[in-house]
Write a protein that holds these residues in place. Structure first.
Motif, short mmCIF file in Angstrom:
data_model
loop_
_atom_site.label_atom_id
_atom_site.label_comp_id
_atom_site.label_asym_id
_atom_site.label_seq_id
_atom_site.Cartn_x
_atom_site.Cartn_y
_atom_site.Cartn_z
N ILE A 294 0.84 -1.20 0.00
CA ILE A 294 0.00 0.00 0.00
C ILE A 294 0.88 1.25 0.00
CG2 ILE A 294 -1.56 1.38 1.44
CD1 ILE A 294 -2.83 -1.33 2.36
N PRO B 2 -11.46 -1.60 8.47
CA PRO B 2 -11.05 -2.58 7.45
C PRO B 2 -12.20 -3.03 6.55
CG PRO B 2 -10.11 -3.15 9.60
CD PRO B 2 -11.08 -2.03 9.83
N LYS B 3 -13.42 -2.88 7.00
CA LYS B 3 -14.57 -3.34 6.21
C LYS B 3 -15.04 -2.30 5.19
CE LYS B 3 -15.37 -7.44 7.96
NZ LYS B 3 -15.99 -7.56 9.29
N GLU B 4 -14.48 -1.13 5.18
CA GLU B 4 -14.90 -0.09 4.24
C GLU B 4 -14.98 -0.66 2.83
OE1 GLU B 4 -15.71 2.98 5.16
OE2 GLU B 4 -15.93 3.96 3.22
N HIS B 5 -16.05 -0.34 2.14
CA HIS B 5 -16.33 -0.81 0.77
C HIS B 5 -16.80 -2.25 0.72
CE1 HIS B 5 -13.17 2.36 -0.27
NE2 HIS B 5 -14.27 2.80 -0.83
N LEU B 6 -16.77 -2.97 1.84
CA LEU B 6 -17.05 -4.41 1.78
C LEU B 6 -18.20 -4.85 2.67
CD1 LEU B 6 -13.33 -5.57 1.89
CD2 LEU B 6 -14.83 -5.60 -0.11
N GLY B 7 -18.38 -4.20 3.81
CA GLY B 7 -19.44 -4.64 4.71
C GLY B 7 -19.50 -3.76 5.94
N LEU B 8 -20.44 -4.08 6.82
CA LEU B 8 -20.57 -3.31 8.05
C LEU B 8 -19.51 -3.76 9.05
CD1 LEU B 8 -24.33 -2.93 9.00
CD2 LEU B 8 -22.73 -1.17 8.29
N THR C 231 -21.03 -10.34 5.79
CA THR C 231 -22.39 -9.84 5.88
C THR C 231 -23.28 -10.33 4.75
OG1 THR C 231 -21.28 -7.77 5.28
CG2 THR C 231 -22.40 -7.81 7.37
N SER D 206 -23.78 -4.24 2.03
CA SER D 206 -24.38 -4.25 3.37
C SER D 206 -24.19 -2.92 4.09
CB SER D 206 -23.78 -5.37 4.20
OG SER D 206 -22.38 -5.17 4.36
N MET D 207 -23.30 -2.08 3.56
CA MET D 207 -23.07 -0.83 4.27
C MET D 207 -24.31 0.06 4.24
SD MET D 207 -19.22 -0.04 3.10
CE MET D 207 -19.56 -0.77 1.50
N TRP E 210 -18.30 -7.08 -8.21
CA TRP E 210 -17.66 -7.39 -6.92
C TRP E 210 -16.46 -8.31 -7.09
CZ3 TRP E 210 -18.68 -4.78 -2.62
CH2 TRP E 210 -19.90 -4.08 -2.54
N ASP F 231 -13.50 -4.63 14.02
CA ASP F 231 -13.23 -3.62 12.99
C ASP F 231 -13.29 -2.22 13.57
OD1 ASP F 231 -13.08 -5.61 10.97
OD2 ASP F 231 -15.26 -5.62 10.80
N TYR G 52 -14.30 -10.58 3.81
CA TYR G 52 -15.01 -9.51 4.50
C TYR G 52 -16.39 -9.29 3.90
CZ TYR G 52 -10.89 -8.01 7.20
OH TYR G 52 -9.82 -7.92 8.07
N HIS G 53 -16.46 -9.38 2.60
CA HIS G 53 -17.76 -9.22 1.97
C HIS G 53 -18.69 -10.37 2.36
CE1 HIS G 53 -20.74 -8.92 -1.40
NE2 HIS G 53 -20.56 -7.64 -1.17
N THR H 181 -8.84 -11.69 1.52
CA THR H 181 -9.40 -10.92 2.63
C THR H 181 -10.59 -10.08 2.17
OG1 THR H 181 -7.31 -10.88 3.81
CG2 THR H 181 -8.87 -9.13 4.35
N ARG I 177 -15.78 -1.25 -8.90
CA ARG I 177 -16.60 -0.92 -7.73
C ARG I 177 -17.87 -0.19 -8.17
NH1 ARG I 177 -12.92 1.66 -3.57
NH2 ARG I 177 -12.62 -0.47 -2.84
N PRO J 139 -9.00 -2.82 -0.80
CA PRO J 139 -10.16 -3.10 0.05
C PRO J 139 -9.81 -4.21 1.04
CG PRO J 139 -10.56 -3.79 -2.24
CD PRO J 139 -9.32 -2.96 -2.23
N GLY J 140 -10.26 -4.05 2.27
CA GLY J 140 -9.88 -4.96 3.34
C GLY J 140 -8.79 -4.33 4.22
N TYR J 141 -8.13 -3.31 3.67
CA TYR J 141 -7.06 -2.61 4.40
C TYR J 141 -7.25 -1.10 4.29
CZ TYR J 141 -4.75 -7.19 4.14
OH TYR J 141 -4.46 -8.53 4.25
N ASP J 142 -8.48 -0.66 4.12
CA ASP J 142 -8.67 0.77 3.89
C ASP J 142 -8.52 1.60 5.15
OD1 ASP J 142 -8.74 1.04 1.14
OD2 ASP J 142 -10.83 0.43 1.01
#
Lengths: 613, 613
Positions: A501, B480-486, A551, A564-565, A531, B491, A547-548, A543, A526, B453-456
């Motif tokens: 990163i 870490p869930k940003e863009h992927l889930g709640l 949820t 899910s957000m 996805w 997190d 994570y997706h 990962t 995105r 994603p997963g490391y945002d």
């Protein structure tokens, strides 16, 4: 204190992680001039067939091939054999392994060496051998061709896809070209601004280049210690670290079986391997710094150079005169090599033997083309000690040594800190460039605060991204275990991804022409709710997908136009997509009606919109 | 699409995490002028009894008291009751709760509201009520005294311990004082450079201040969605987020039971609570942006203001004319509020009702002292879209609105992006300061690359540290869930700790006089091998200790003069400690012999060291 750790194993490595990273495949390609070359890339196909696959840089070696067939005992294919053979270096017998090379370990705890057989070579006096010497002589080596193409193919793709989207950036005086030619690589190496670490006895190496005008690289440290870890774990860590993107690996082992573990690592490493020879030298004198001398160090250099180590950290900048400058520090000397040498100097009140024998060290390293990584033995170990007199005094010495090493035909990069608050980072880069004649900078972090042990991949990832932007050529990773313990497999992955990163953020900010392609591809995926493409384009698809799944685990959710957000009603991207056609139609209408509307527009006081009819 | 998630619960919150953070205790202290105040700090005692304990800022509320007695149904103590009562605001009945306030949820899925009873208040026309109005009138409120002391006690400690170690830094034109007085807080608020978000109906609040000349603050987002999460989880997330250092919390709920969940959150929150009223307004019109109007929005503002929400995100900067500027973006509009308003504007080709009613919005918010968080509805959602015309057009509008809000007596902060590569971050800060009259900036990250994603939390932690350094007053976390889930509980913690790192790194780089104390204390503990102190001084003692335990689990290792990274023989710090006395003796000798030696020194050609006799 003697620690018996139950985890210590004497087994030889049996297997490592293999197979492609999810959603991608290894591909090989060749530059037109060298159709026999097989330069590796990782290709990520997209679910939208109208979109070209994305090729990314891939340091992971044959392990990520589909159906990879790996025999650790044989080692990797010796892809450099023909190139090296053609250069006419003399074959050597090689130094006999001594019991102290493996820490005088007892027979029942001895790890057998890797049985892979390789022809050993060493250049003769005056015989051109290093990439620096070839570059200065105007000769483009196969390694340079390979490394250029490696940096480049991604860039060709970038140029193709970048119509209308020119990269912007601030590169602080670097000279990143639109396109990397072999000649450009040669030129950067000849100027000392890049190195191509490639010991002539590391035939398995996939050549790569480190310099401010190339993609920012990442190093991962592995290695056992007196307390824990064995051979199989270290080889797996090597493969695991490169899988996730480590461009070079340093073996910092200090425990038993150092020599034999290293043989497994080198014969199975597609990336340059670095070491700190003073660690093994210290083991050979029972851990007492005061027993160190030039002879044991020299013997260790030759031992490791013959094995094929690509770069050595040499702490020759820790001079006797610098040691007192550390006296009032909060954390003194935190570099192991630095503290060993400081102890040695001060105990006898004598100048460092590394400094005094620096010319001899160069002459040994040159014969195998081992690159210098001039160690920052006095790097700051805390925010309080950043940018102090000790640190910068050593840096000036490293500058002197750089010029000596160049004069003797060696490749050089310079190690940097450490712990540095954000406002003092740029000064490190500026001083390094000035003091060391633009030799590549290679920094550990830096950590931007001391208060988060357990999260030092993050405290240092911040500093690494910034110093990479400012011009650092390679970033040495820091794992979550820094300051607390030895990293395990998960920690190694987290450290590598964090540093990928940082390196990528730096490439973007420098305006590297190829960097933004992957960001754009992922963001487009995105926005299109592709996805799977979003996962596959990410640094860590596993990962992202997991994570997706947490949820929205069902397959149908991988094509859902929401997540899910926000849920379906609140998805801004969905709303925007609904909006987009409408907006574009408006834009088009506006363009067509521009001329006739402009007078009207001005009459209405310049309001951008007029009410709908 | 209707999603039935088994995790959705209708139970009211029963309990939350309580008790001190490992190795520390909650202490309360009072400014001399207000001996009755109980301003909270967290105190970390050190194992070396000769060293003063370290006090750190503590937003965690009574939950981290030793033996905390918490009754969620009663809510937290109403510490502001007397202050507010003395200001003579009229009591009001309060707006009756309507079924649509909770999304018309059926009786069997209705979460009961928090039963805690509070007197509701609203200021009369022309009656001074906001901290901004008091500040402009030269009046120092109790909240200002409290917030000043809160920022300050750590700083008193800093000044005591900082003899000889003055903070350096680069603050880019900020005006951080050596010491914060209540008058300084008042002055910053009066200038619009700081806000003290404190709804007169949030009596449980422990006042705090947000501004460029104070410690950088961190916001954590919580909230359910249509897809998942219930009331008990959200209250626990609030407590959990503040435990690890969130200074404010935004409740971004969009699912069922919004009103009643919010009642639990507010009655039990020691930190300012922010919301985005348009989310609830949209729920009230069945999720159809086109059905939104001023009446339903106004009703929602009053509803939430009466409940005690401290700041509202208002997307009044998304004007009709800005929408077409997003048409060629890679990721369009990624703010939920922004996309809702863009849809509304474009569908009827009409100006935003938020923009047109901005004065009315101010008048409602003023009556309760709800602060503005002017939303960046057109923030970039990808590297490609950073710093584009749409983003900066909106920022200019936010600047106009800031001045209107100030004129009407309101407190204002400004939201910022988003996704921004490193080289474009500073421009965001500079433009915001110029366009918005130095109103506090409050940014989400920014994320410095899109590819992880997963490391945002990390991609954005880099940008957050930098923009915090440049002058951003509060950083909105990314998990870490940003863009992927709640985000789940882990997190949330990871997000908060990452952002505490970013905020602290920013404070250090700005040269905040108090910031370095904790770094120095931790580094000193590290150098002294006081492992327990090192853990306890860290942002997350539990994780630091657990990581150390992984390799060296025994108690004896917590006082060992080495760690598993290098083992006893290779510990640089141990070697340096052995060295230190020797070095100091040399220094002393050098100082004493300075005069007589200087001639000799020069004669020998200036070599820093002469051979020992």
């Amino acid at each position: 204190m003697n620690i018996q750790n139950p985890k210590t194993k004497i087994a030889a490595p049996q297997s490592v992680t293999t197979g492609p990273i999810a959603g991608s495949r290894k591909v090989y390609a060749a530059p037109a001039s060298h159709p026999e070359m097989r330069v590796p890339f990782r290709e990520i196909a997209l679910s939208d067939a109208s979109l070209a696959p994305i090729r990314v840089y891939d340091p992971s070696g044959p392990y990520t091939e589909d159906g990879a067939s790996i025999d650790l005992k044989q080692g990797l294919p010796t892809l450099r054999e023909d190139w090296i053979a053609a250069r006419g270096f003399g074959a050597i017998e090689g130094r006999a392994v001594k019991p102290e090379d493996n820490g005088n370990v007892s027979a029942d705890r001895l790890v057998a060496p890797c049985p892979a057989e390789r022809k050993l070579r060493r250049s003769a006096d005056g015989q051109r051998v290093t990439q620096y010497e070839f570059a200065k002589a105007g000769i483009v080596t196969e390694e340079m061709v390979y490394a250029a193409f490696r940096e480049n193919l991604a860039r060709e793709k970038a140029l193709e896809g970048a119509a209308g989207r020119r990269a912007d950036g601030e590169d602080f005086g670097a000279a990143i070209p639109e396109f990397v030619t072999p000649e450009f690589v040669r030129d950067e190496i000849a100027l000392g601004r890049a190195i191509l670490p490639a010991n002539i006895n590391h035939l398995e190496l996939e050549p790569m280049v480190i310099g401010r005008n190339f993609l920012v690289k990442v190093n991962a440290n592995i290695g056992n210690s007196a307390v824990t870890s064995g051979a199989a774990e270290e080889v797996e860590k090597l493969v695991w670290a490169t899988r996730w993107g480590a461009d070079t690996v340093m073996d910092l082992s200090t425990g038993r079986n150092i020599h034999n573990i290293r043989s497994w690592i080198l014969r199975n490493s597609p990336v340059p391997i670095g070491t700190v020879p003073i660690y093994q030298a210290l083991e050979k004198v029972d851990g007492d710094p005061l027993k160190l001398d030039w002879e044991v160090f020299k013997d260790t250099l030759i031992e490791q150079a013959e094995q094929g180590v690509d770069y050595f950290t040499i702490h020759a900048g820790v001079r006797l005169a610098h040691v007192p400058l550390t006296a009032s520090r909060v954390t003194g000397i935190v570099s192991r090599g630095g503290s060993i040498m400081a102890r040695w100097c001060l105990a006898g009140h004598r100048e460092s033997f590394l400094y005094e024998h620096f010319g001899d060290i160069c002459d040994i390293m040159r014969r195998y083309d081992v690159s210098f990584s001039l160690g920052d033995g006095l790097r700051p170990g805390s925010i309080a000690d950043a940018n102090d007199a000790a640190q910068f005094a050593e840096l000036e010495t490293l500058g002197e040594l750089t010029k000596i090493a160049w004069d003797r035909g060696c490749q050089v990069m310079i190690e940097g800190p450490g712990h540095v608050p954000m406002h003092k980072i740029k000064q490190n880069m500026d001083k390094q460039l000035a003091a060391c004649g633009e030799a590549p900078f290679y920094t550990l972090g830096p950590l931007t605060t001391d208060i988060a042990p357990g999260y030092d991949h993050i405290t240092s990832g911040i500093g690494a991204a910034m110093i990479g932007w400012f011009g650092t050529a390679m970033l040495c990773y820091v794992t979550p275990k820094e300051h607390l313990g030895l990293p395990n497999r998960d920690d190694v992955k987290t450290g590598v991804i964090t540093y990928r990163i940082a390196a990528h953020a730096a490439d973007l900010a420098k305006g590297h022409p190829a960097a933004k392609v992957r960001d754009d591809a992922l963001s487009q995926a995105r926005f299109d709710f592709r996805w799977e493409d979003q996962f596959n384009l990410s640094l860590d698809p596993d990962t992202a997908r997991a994570y997706h799944d947490e949820t929205l685990p069902k397959d149908v959710h991988k094509v859902a136009h929401f997540c899910s957000m926000c849920g379906p009603k609140f998805c801004s991207m969905k709303i925007t997509q609904d909006l987009r056609d409408e907006v574009r139609a408006m834009e088009e209408a506006a363009r067509q009606g521009m001329a006739e509307k402009s007078r009207e527009f001005l009459e209405q006081g310049g309001a951008l919109y007029v009410p709908a009819e």
